[in-house]
Design a protein around this motif. Structure first.
Motif, PDB file in Angstrom:
ATOM      1  N   THR A 182      10.985  59.661 -71.456  1.00 26.17           N
ATOM      2  CA  THR A 182      11.683  60.040 -70.237  1.00 26.17           C
ATOM      3  C   THR A 182      10.771  59.820 -69.041  1.00 26.17           C
ATOM      4  O   THR A 182       9.549  59.694 -69.183  1.00 26.17           O
ATOM      5  CB  THR A 182      12.113  61.519 -70.275  1.00 26.17           C
ATOM      6  OG1 THR A 182      10.924  62.329 -70.296  1.00 26.17           O
ATOM      7  CG2 THR A 182      12.979  61.823 -71.488  1.00 26.17           C
ATOM      8  N   ARG A 183      11.336  59.798 -67.880  1.00 21.51           N
ATOM      9  CA  ARG A 183      10.565  59.660 -66.644  1.00 21.51           C
ATOM     10  C   ARG A 183       9.527  60.766 -66.551  1.00 21.51           C
ATOM     11  O   ARG A 183       8.373  60.525 -66.190  1.00 21.51           O
ATOM     12  CB  ARG A 183      11.527  59.710 -65.456  1.00 21.51           C
ATOM     13  CG  ARG A 183      10.867  59.604 -64.114  1.00 21.51           C
ATOM     14  CD  ARG A 183      11.943  59.719 -63.003  1.00 21.51           C
ATOM     15  NE  ARG A 183      11.344  60.075 -61.763  1.00 21.51           N
ATOM     16  CZ  ARG A 183      11.022  61.323 -61.376  1.00 21.51           C
ATOM     17  NH1 ARG A 183      11.258  62.337 -62.160  1.00 21.51           N
ATOM     18  NH2 ARG A 183      10.471  61.549 -60.207  1.00 21.51           N
ATOM     19  N   ASP A 184       9.922  61.987 -66.881  1.00 25.79           N
ATOM     20  CA  ASP A 184       9.003  63.130 -66.826  1.00 25.79           C
ATOM     21  C   ASP A 184       7.819  62.945 -67.774  1.00 25.79           C
ATOM     22  O   ASP A 184       6.686  63.294 -67.437  1.00 25.79           O
ATOM     23  CB  ASP A 184       9.736  64.431 -67.147  1.00 25.79           C
ATOM     24  CG  ASP A 184      10.751  64.808 -66.071  1.00 25.79           C
ATOM     25  OD1 ASP A 184      10.636  64.290 -64.935  1.00 25.79           O
ATOM     26  OD2 ASP A 184      11.655  65.616 -66.373  1.00 25.79           O
TER      27      ASP A 184
END
Length: 139
Positions: free
Chosen positions: A128-130
């Motif tokens: 994920t981006r996170d």
């Protein structure tokens, strides 16, 4: 009747015949293993050929073999009128595994349980981006 509905009806009839044969052999066993799926395909050509019609033109051999296994392993759990639902769940699972698509936790838990035992070699790993940002901040 549309072409898709005809295909679903034919698959439903074939599944019904398959279920009758399996019911004669005693209680249902656990989900099919990989060798069982291959044996099943060889021994049930009509059903296997019908399932082949559900392959999308965009699916690679690797993608299709995994999704076909998902369908074959779970088809006994769905009635004829629920086949569209099974095919949809197979796409959800394949989209998650091969393209990293995200769905609700409840839906992903369901398809992961249905796919238990299916091994996809060299499946892509998605972050994920996170997760990416967290890794970059940790440097």
């Amino acid at each position: 009747m549309s072409h898709l509905h005809q295909r679903v009806a034919l698959l439903g009839e074939t599944l019904l015949s398959h279920r009758k044969l399996r019911s004669l052999s005693g209680p249902r066993e656990k989900k099919m293993s990989v060798p069982d799926v291959e044996d099943f395909i060889q021994q049930n050509r009509v059903l296997a050929n019908q399932v082949e019609t559900y392959r999308g033109y965009w699916e690679s051999e690797k993608h299709w073999e995994a999704r076909r296994e998902f369908i074959l392993r779970n088809m006994d759990d769905f009635k004829e009128e629920q086949l569209d639902h099974l095919l949809s769940l197979s796409m959800v699972w394949a989209n998650n595994v091969f393209m990293g698509c995200r769905y609700s936790t409840e839906l992903l838990d369901k398809v992961k349980e249905m796919a238990e035992g299916i091994v996809v070699k060299d499946a892509p790993v998605f972050k994920t981006r996170d997760e990416i940002i967290k890794n970059q901040q940790g440097r």
